[in-house]
Design an enzyme around this catalytic site. Structure first.
Site, PDB file in Angstrom:
ATOM      1  N   GLU A  65      49.989  14.659 -33.402  1.00 20.77           N
ATOM      2  CA  GLU A  65      51.395  15.066 -33.331  1.00 20.77           C
ATOM      3  C   GLU A  65      52.255  14.316 -34.345  1.00 20.77           C
ATOM      4  O   GLU A  65      53.156  14.891 -34.947  1.00 20.77           O
ATOM      5  CB  GLU A  65      51.938  14.871 -31.906  1.00 20.77           C
ATOM      6  CG  GLU A  65      51.433  15.898 -30.899  1.00 20.77           C
ATOM      7  CD  GLU A  65      50.011  15.655 -30.426  1.00 20.77           C
ATOM      8  OE1 GLU A  65      49.493  14.541 -30.665  1.00 20.77           O
ATOM      9  OE2 GLU A  65      49.405  16.563 -29.829  1.00 20.77           O
TER      10      GLU A  65
ATOM     11  N   HIS B 238      51.526  18.365 -18.277  1.00 19.17           N
ATOM     12  CA  HIS B 238      51.747  19.762 -18.660  1.00 19.17           C
ATOM     13  C   HIS B 238      52.984  20.284 -17.944  1.00 19.17           C
ATOM     14  O   HIS B 238      53.077  21.458 -17.625  1.00 19.17           O
ATOM     15  CB  HIS B 238      50.529  20.623 -18.319  1.00 19.17           C
ATOM     16  CG  HIS B 238      49.292  20.194 -19.027  1.00 19.17           C
ATOM     17  ND1 HIS B 238      48.477  19.194 -18.557  1.00 19.17           N
ATOM     18  CD2 HIS B 238      48.746  20.595 -20.203  1.00 19.17           C
ATOM     19  CE1 HIS B 238      47.481  19.001 -19.398  1.00 19.17           C
ATOM     20  NE2 HIS B 238      47.612  19.828 -20.405  1.00 19.17           N
TER      21      HIS B 238
END
Lengths: 370, 447
Positions: free
Chosen positions: A104, A174
């Site tokens: 990322e 999540h």
């Protein structure tokens, strides 16, 4: 021709499970990348589509209108784990729509550099929960790029898309809603749509905006939220909240999927208690629309802010504090916050953690009874 | 051409087998959802022993029957290229390929002297409290000037902070350096960043920021964008060996390699990251030794040898232009200065070590070579040194007298336009400051 690997890299079994559940089983190419006609009249036509298709529409349009638009991230080539980039590689080529290595901070650093050269990278972080490795690049670099160089350089073309929010079974990593972390960072804009139409209009505005934008997509709505979305080009302005339901007794403020929760709560208390709620979708979290909320609270005298993220130092704190000052003489009850608990996002206890409709209703009644 | 492979897990086994030239290999199941593929189809006992391979994506890894641990090389490692030794003598039998002409040689030397002079006097000015912070590049003058000379002006530079010589090479004046350090109204950064955080749009030099190594993946992204745009120049990023321990180094090397970014990774390995010696920074073969792990070619060069630096950079640049892919250069040197004006390096390293390296001064080394060539004289030396000193002292005085930027700059450039909430904050701060002028510096215009 650029050289690059052709591998599609999976994050891991958990993510695969979650994303396949969310994608409704086997991820197959969808029919969402329909052509965009520039013909007059066609612009006004609309069709019923879900949120991921609306995102896909906006991305396709951006790639069509500006050859400097680039789309990259983990697994975007085959259409993305939520199908948002479906069909874009085939249409626009692997130089402009491509997978990156699984990193990322690399995705964000790479994007800042491309944006500094005048490109418009629209990058994807697979889940908002995984944006933190890129926090340094976003907060120290992207947000400060223009300011620190005296306006000589900018990465204003940058847009960061990332799925966020609860999904029923997402557990710690999540489910998160990290918008408050970014709201505290001058130089960024932070946006979260609450439905397909806004998603398309706000994303087009974000991509065209000359500032780095973090664009959160409530992933529970990708398939479940369906509404009429115009074909072709239209935008929804950044920095403007929307009054999605008018009322006179209390102002309810939320964003993302929580707007739906507030609307349902409003209908319920209208029916059962005769309480008239004004519901506001904040839409842009930074810079946020103080005027629209202050105007509403001046009218209703009551405020309730609700978000999925934890209570302490959440976005609600900023809104309540500012409105308390702006509307001090109009307030008839303490402004309330109905939020996630100050815990990591739990798995099996999710129903207790979330600020669901029933809790919102209870707090509306408390406010009216104050 | 769109390079897109069918199926979630890429090419079929048959396609893979064809790619690696093993057409007779058995068809393999592909439904496993794994890219780990072939195990154990080596020849059965009694059959003719055919070479067997672990077929992994587009690679063919031979099986061996002896279990070995692959040790890293503990001695030697990648050799270091140099042209001049510590005494300024050319060490090459045939130096013809690694020379420069008189004009370039003199220009490189003059810039190194000017850099050394500026660093010396700016450092002293900071110690006298005239501005807040400074960093010199003593010991690395040849690294920076030699590499700058080997680049093209149109190459985009993403630097760390000890590379102001690149800007000097590209024409930034003493005055402009001083204006930035004082943060006066002429500073291109509008006085917003600490000293030595230079940047020049018109010199293709991205503004420096303090967070280490963040510029590396940015440079990769810039190189990728410039490649798409068919830009006629490459991208170069400078960083120290300490910064190379950051995660962003790994990100950048891997992205640059997999996405074929035309760029040079220029590492200044000066042995120290503040108080941390390089042997506490890594145990591998320096930074250059990491190149092959990323599939990236690498060069190791004597960073105290301006000639070697110039040629290494030129060759690296040619490689990047020709292959449209990245290369790693590691310039070996020694930080003979303190880390910064906030650091006293005698607290963590021996004075004798510093003295020994100072004696290998890269500027003096190049001067000897120039004199040997007959391109430089003692007289020119004293004139250049004296005039540089005079010029630097003058610009420090000038920069000091200049006004600062107006208060309005507090809120400008945060966004493309000043948003409403920020305008409101500015008005509040301004009104307060106007009423309480005595509390604020008087060289900052409030309106």
């Amino acid at each position: 021709m650029l050289r690059r690997g052709n591998g599609v890299v999976g994050r891991g079994m958990v993510e695969r499970m979650v994303s396949s559940m969310l994608c409704g089983g086997n991820a197959t190419t969808t029919t969402c990348s329909r052509g965009f006609s520039a013909e007059v009249g066609e612009q006004q036509r609309a069709r019923k589509i879900n949120l991921f298709t609306a995102i896909n529409d906006a991305l396709n349009l951006s790639l069509e209108e500006d050859e400097k638009t680039l789309i990259f991230g983990e697994d975007v080539s085959f259409g993305g784990v939520f199908r948002c980039t479906s069909g874009l590689l085939e249409k626009h080529g692997s130089d402009r729509v491509f997978n990156t290595p699984l990193c990322e901070q690399g995705i964000l650093g790479f994007a800042v550099g491309a944006a500094a050269m005048g490109y418009k990278p629209v990058v994807e972080i697979q889940f908002a929960d995984y944006i933190f490795p890129a926090f340094d690049q976003i907060v120290n670099e992207a947000a400060k790029y223009r300011y620190r160089s005296g306006g000589m350089f900018s990465c204003g073309g940058l847009t960061i898309r990332t799925p966020c929010g609860a999904v029923g079974h997402g557990g710690h990593y999540h489910s998160q809603s990290p918008e408050a972390f970014f709201m505290h960072s001058p130089g960024l804009k932070v946006v979260m749509p609450s439905g397909p139409k806004d998603a398309k209009g706000l994303l087009l505005s974000s991509i065209r905006d000359d500032n780095p934008v973090v664009f959160f997509e409530p992933k529970i709505m990708y398939r479940t939220s369906v509404e009429e979305v115009p074909y072709g080009d239209f935008t929804v302005p950044l920095g403007k909240a929307a009054v999605v339901r008018e009322g006179k007794d209390i102002t309810l403020v939320g964003w993302g999927s929580q707007v739906g929760v507030l609307r349902q709560a409003a209908e319920e208390v209208e029916k059962n208690d005769g309480i008239s709620c004004e519901v506001i979708d904040l839409r842009t979290i930074l810079p946020w629309d103080v005027d629209t909320i202050a105007e509403s609270v001046t009218k209703t005298g009551r405020l309730l802010v609700s978000h999925e993220a934890p209570l302490t130092a959440g976005v609600g704190a900023e809104i309540v504090s500012t409105i308390s000052k702006e509307c001090f003489l109009n307030l008839e009850a303490p402004p309330l916050r109905v939020c996630g608990a100050d815990t990591p996002f739990p798995l099996v206890l999710e129903p207790f953690y979330l600020p669901r409709q029933s809790r919102v209703i209870a707090e509306i009644r408390n406010s009216l009874a104050f | 051409m769109i390079r897109y492979v069918a199926g979630r897990w890429g090419a079929s086994a048959a396609l893979r087998a064809a790619r690696i030239g093993g057409g007779s290999l058995p068809e393999l199941p592909t439904s496993s959802g794994r890219s780990v593929v072939v195990r154990g189809y080596a020849a059965k006992a009694g059959e003719a022993a055919e070479p067997s391979f672990y077929e992994f994506r587009d690679r063919k890894i031979p099986f061996v029957s002896q279990l070995d641990i692959h040790e890293p090389s503990l001695t030697g490692g990648m050799p270091c290229f140099r042209v001049l030794d510590e005494t300024g003598q050319c060490v090459l039998d045939d130096a013809s390929a690694y020379e420069v002409d008189e004009e370039l040689g003199r220009k490189m030397y003059e810039n190194m002297v000017k850099l050394q002079t500026m660093d010396t006097l700016f450092y002293e000015a900071q110690r006298q409290g005239r501005f807040s912070f400074y960093m010199t590049c003593f010991g690395e003058e040849a690294t920076v000037i030699g590499s700058a000379a080997g680049l093209d002006f149109k190459d985009h530079v993403f630097a760390q902070y000890r590379e102001h010589g690149v800007l000097m090479w590209r024409g930034q004046t003493f005055q402009e350096f001083a204006d930035q350090c004082y943060g006066n109204h002429r500073d291109y950064n509008k006085g917003r960043q600490m000293p030595v955080h230079y940047g020049r749009k018109d010199m293709n030099f991205q503004t420096i920021s303090s967070p280490l190594c963040t510029q590396l993946p940015q440079a990769a992204g810039a190189a990728y964008a410039n490649k798409l745009a068919n830009y006629d120049g490459i991208t170069v990023t400078y960083f120290g060996e300490g910064a190379a321990s950051e995660g962003d180094f790994h990100a950048a090397m891997n992205f640059a390699s997999t996405l074929a970014c035309p760029m040079i990774f220029m590492c200044r390995n000066n042995g120290w990251a503040i108080s941390t010696p390089s042997d506490e920074q890594y145990t591998g073969d320096g930074i250059a030794g990491r190149g092959s792990a990323y599939g990236m070619p690498a060069i190791r060069v004597d960073g105290m040898d301006a000639l070697a630096m110039f040629h290494a950079t030129t060759i690296a640049r040619d490689y990047v232009v020709k292959n449209q892919s990245p290369i790693l250069v590691e310039a070996m040197s020694y930080r003979t200065s303190h880390h910064s004006t906030s650091d006293d390096s005698s607290r963590y390293r021996e004075l004798s070590e510093m003295k020994a390296w100072k004696a290998r001064d890269p500027v003096a080394r190049f001067q000897i070579w120039l004199e040997h060539k007959g391109w430089w004289t003692e007289e020119e030396e004293s004139v250049l040194r004296a005039e540089s000193r005079k010029a630097v002292m003058k610009v420090l005085d000038m920069a000091e007298r200049e006004q600062k930027r107006p208060l309005r700059d507090l809120v400008e450039d945060v966004y493309d336009v000043v948003p409403e909430h920020l305008e409101k904050q500015y008005q509040e701060i301004k009104e307060f400051a106007k009423k309480h002028k005595h509390l604020y510096p008087n060289d900052i215009p409030i309106e």
